[in-house]
Scaffold this active site. Sequence first.
Site, PDB file in Angstrom:
ATOM      1  N   THR A 128      -8.098   6.858  10.427  1.00 17.53           N
ATOM      2  CA  THR A 128      -7.320   5.790   9.413  1.00 17.53           C
ATOM      3  C   THR A 128      -8.655   4.242   9.081  1.00 17.53           C
ATOM      4  OG1 THR A 128      -5.888   3.716   9.036  1.00 17.53           O
ATOM      5  CG2 THR A 128      -6.533   4.133  11.304  1.00 17.53           C
ATOM      6  N   ARG A 173       4.785  18.904  -0.149  1.00 19.89           N
ATOM      7  CA  ARG A 173       6.161  19.856  -1.052  1.00 19.89           C
ATOM      8  C   ARG A 173       5.403  19.592  -2.796  1.00 19.89           C
ATOM      9  NH1 ARG A 173      10.966  21.159   1.011  1.00 19.89           N
ATOM     10  NH2 ARG A 173      11.098  21.770   3.621  1.00 19.89           N
ATOM     11  N   HIS A 183      -3.494  11.808   1.175  1.00 15.59           N
ATOM     12  CA  HIS A 183      -2.559  11.094   0.518  1.00 15.59           C
ATOM     13  C   HIS A 183      -2.543  10.602  -1.302  1.00 15.59           C
ATOM     14  CE1 HIS A 183      -4.387   7.524   2.175  1.00 15.59           C
ATOM     15  NE2 HIS A 183      -4.690   7.775   3.160  1.00 15.59           N
ATOM     16  N   HIS A 242      -3.535  -3.871   7.980  1.00 11.58           N
ATOM     17  CA  HIS A 242      -3.822  -3.011   8.712  1.00 11.58           C
ATOM     18  C   HIS A 242      -3.321  -3.327  10.285  1.00 11.58           C
ATOM     19  CE1 HIS A 242      -5.410   0.947   9.726  1.00 11.58           C
ATOM     20  NE2 HIS A 242      -5.480   0.963  10.184  1.00 11.58           N
ATOM     21  N   ASP A 243      -1.715  -2.671  10.205  1.00  4.86           N
ATOM     22  CA  ASP A 243      -0.972  -2.650  11.005  1.00  4.86           C
ATOM     23  C   ASP A 243       0.141  -3.825  10.708  1.00  4.86           C
ATOM     24  OD1 ASP A 243      -2.764  -0.532  13.618  1.00  4.86           O
ATOM     25  OD2 ASP A 243      -1.184  -0.283  11.638  1.00  4.86           O
ATOM     26  N   HIS A 245       1.353   1.107   6.181  1.00  3.71           N
ATOM     27  CA  HIS A 245       2.178   1.724   7.382  1.00  3.71           C
ATOM     28  C   HIS A 245       3.717   1.863   7.712  1.00  3.71           C
ATOM     29  CE1 HIS A 245       2.205   4.969   9.717  1.00  3.71           C
ATOM     30  NE2 HIS A 245       2.897   4.223  10.157  1.00  3.71           N
ATOM     31  N   ASN A 247       1.254  -0.704   0.302  1.00  2.99           N
ATOM     32  CA  ASN A 247      -0.295  -0.185   0.083  1.00  2.99           C
ATOM     33  C   ASN A 247       0.705   1.044  -0.119  1.00  2.99           C
ATOM     34  OD1 ASN A 247      -1.676   2.090   1.056  1.00  2.99           O
ATOM     35  ND2 ASN A 247      -3.441   0.858   1.726  1.00  2.99           N
ATOM     36  N   HIS A 263      -5.331   3.660  -1.412  1.00  2.00           N
ATOM     37  CA  HIS A 263      -6.299   3.744  -0.631  1.00  2.00           C
ATOM     38  C   HIS A 263      -6.996   5.837  -1.053  1.00  2.00           C
ATOM     39  CE1 HIS A 263      -9.251   2.992   2.711  1.00  2.00           C
ATOM     40  NE2 HIS A 263     -10.059   4.078   1.900  1.00  2.00           N
ATOM     41  N   ARG A 299      -8.738   8.679  -0.469  1.00  2.00           N
ATOM     42  CA  ARG A 299      -9.639   8.686   0.251  1.00  2.00           C
ATOM     43  C   ARG A 299     -10.447  10.117  -0.355  1.00  2.00           C
ATOM     44  NH1 ARG A 299      -9.460   6.363   5.756  1.00  2.00           N
ATOM     45  NH2 ARG A 299      -8.010   4.992   5.576  1.00  2.00           N
ATOM     46  N   GLU A 350      -8.685   0.593  -2.279  1.00  2.00           N
ATOM     47  CA  GLU A 350      -9.882   0.032  -1.066  1.00  2.00           C
ATOM     48  C   GLU A 350     -10.478   1.702  -1.186  1.00  2.00           C
ATOM     49  OE1 GLU A 350      -6.416  -0.890   1.978  1.00  2.00           O
ATOM     50  OE2 GLU A 350      -6.717  -2.051   1.375  1.00  2.00           O
TER      51      GLU A 350
HETATM   52  C1  LIG Z   1      -8.109  -0.945   5.186  1.00  2.00           C
HETATM   53  C2  LIG Z   1      -6.935  -0.190   6.105  1.00  2.00           C
HETATM   54  O1  LIG Z   1      -7.047  -0.744   6.830  1.00  2.00           O
HETATM   55  C3  LIG Z   1      -5.918   0.501   5.145  1.00  2.00           C
HETATM   56  O2  LIG Z   1      -5.696  -0.189   3.929  1.00  2.00           O
HETATM   57  C4  LIG Z   1      -6.128   2.322   4.350  1.00  2.00           C
HETATM   58  O3  LIG Z   1      -5.810   2.323   3.512  1.00  2.00           O
HETATM   59  C5  LIG Z   1      -5.311   2.525   5.551  1.00  2.00           C
HETATM   60  O4  LIG Z   1      -5.128   4.190   5.818  1.00  2.00           O
HETATM   61  P1  LIG Z   1      -4.660   4.998   5.941  1.00  2.00           P
HETATM   62  O5  LIG Z   1      -3.353   4.833   4.770  1.00  2.00           O
HETATM   63  O6  LIG Z   1      -5.279   6.482   5.148  1.00  2.00           O
HETATM   64  O7  LIG Z   1      -4.262   4.737   7.196  1.00  2.00           O
HETATM   65  N1  LIG Z   2      -5.392  -3.194   4.087  1.00  2.00           N
HETATM   66  C1  LIG Z   2      -4.789  -2.711   4.751  1.00  2.00           C
HETATM   67  C2  LIG Z   2      -3.778  -1.548   3.456  1.00  2.00           C
HETATM   68  O1  LIG Z   2      -3.749  -1.700   2.883  1.00  2.00           O
HETATM   69  C3  LIG Z   2      -2.553  -1.584   3.896  1.00  2.00           C
HETATM   70  O2  LIG Z   2      -2.965  -1.083   5.628  1.00  2.00           O
HETATM   71  P1  LIG Z   2      -1.755  -0.384   6.539  1.00  2.00           P
HETATM   72  O3  LIG Z   2      -0.341  -1.564   6.773  1.00  2.00           O
HETATM   73  O4  LIG Z   2      -1.196   0.756   6.398  1.00  2.00           O
HETATM   74  O5  LIG Z   2      -1.847  -0.460   7.649  1.00  2.00           O
END
Ligand SMILES: CC(=O)[C@@H](O)[C@H](O)COP(=O)(O)O
Ligand SMILES: NCC(=O)COP(=O)(O)O
Length: 253
Positions: free
Chosen positions: A113, A27, A59, A204-205, A228, A16, A52, A54, A83
């Site tokens: 998030t 910037r 982002h 996620h995480d 992330h 992601n 994703h 939004r 997503e």
């Molecule tokens: C759906 C999910 O858990 C993540 O893919 C989401 O894209 C996180 O979004 P942010 O990167 O905006 O935190």
């Molecule tokens: N669907 C989860 C994703 O795409 C990324 O989640 P994260 O690793 O940024 O928490």
Amino acid sequence: MNPFAQAGTRCALSVNVNKVALLRNTRHLGIPSVLRAAEQCLLAGAQGITVHPRPDARHVRARDVDDLAGFLKDWPQAEFNIEGNPTQNLMDFVRKHRPHQVTFVPDAEDQFTSDHGWTLPQDAARLKPLIREAQDLGVRVSLFMDPDPAAMAAVAELGADRIELYTETFASAYATPGGDAVLAGFKATAEAALKLGLGINAGHDLNRDNLAAFLRAVPGVKEVSIGHALIADALELGYAETVKAYLRAIAAA
Ligand SMILES: CC(=O)[C@@H](O)[C@H](O)COP(=O)(O)O
Ligand SMILES: NCC(=O)COP(=O)(O)O
């Protein structure tokens, strides 16, 4: 060697790139490049890219989705996963780009998030036509779900192809005394989903420390989408070494 010819790859890694775009947006210089991040991650062996976009464009922006869709045409074995909330801006991207997969996430427009999955059967009526529309466009549909075995029948009833297990509760409990009990809930949810013929994604995480433990315990995970923590790691290690570390964690599971 073709990076996608990794024998025995049972779980795909979809990177992601939201957080690359987040940094880029601070910037007006166009760096760090989202496309370059995607290319470096795919060259290192990642099997897909996730975004994703939004509604507030904090982002990933529409231009990024357009650029990635064009770029990925040169990577036929890589999957593109978009997503978002299908009642907001998501379906415009699905109609325009027909990605391999769309992941429906019940986020509010201003949400910090993603922090929960769909509530079924309450959300079913508005999801059903949108699932059908995406599938009629040839797009696989995954529903972002909390770990709840009892909810899987409603997902199958809706005709979704996959679930994406929302893994924050696993990640926050990982390596704590209550971690095994939390993980057991994900295992039970996956088993229920598999029995109903649903595919399983997760995200996620997730990170390079908790990933193997999750995949060892939870059966049938076809794809993990990770952003992330992976991008944070890449700030230290670089994209290539980071992706290889995550692929090693998947292979070790
Ligand atoms: C759906 C999910 O858990 C993540 O893919 C989401 O894209 C996180 O979004 P942010 O990167 O905006 O935190
Ligand atoms: N669907 C989860 C994703 O795409 C990324 O989640 P994260 O690793 O940024 O928490």
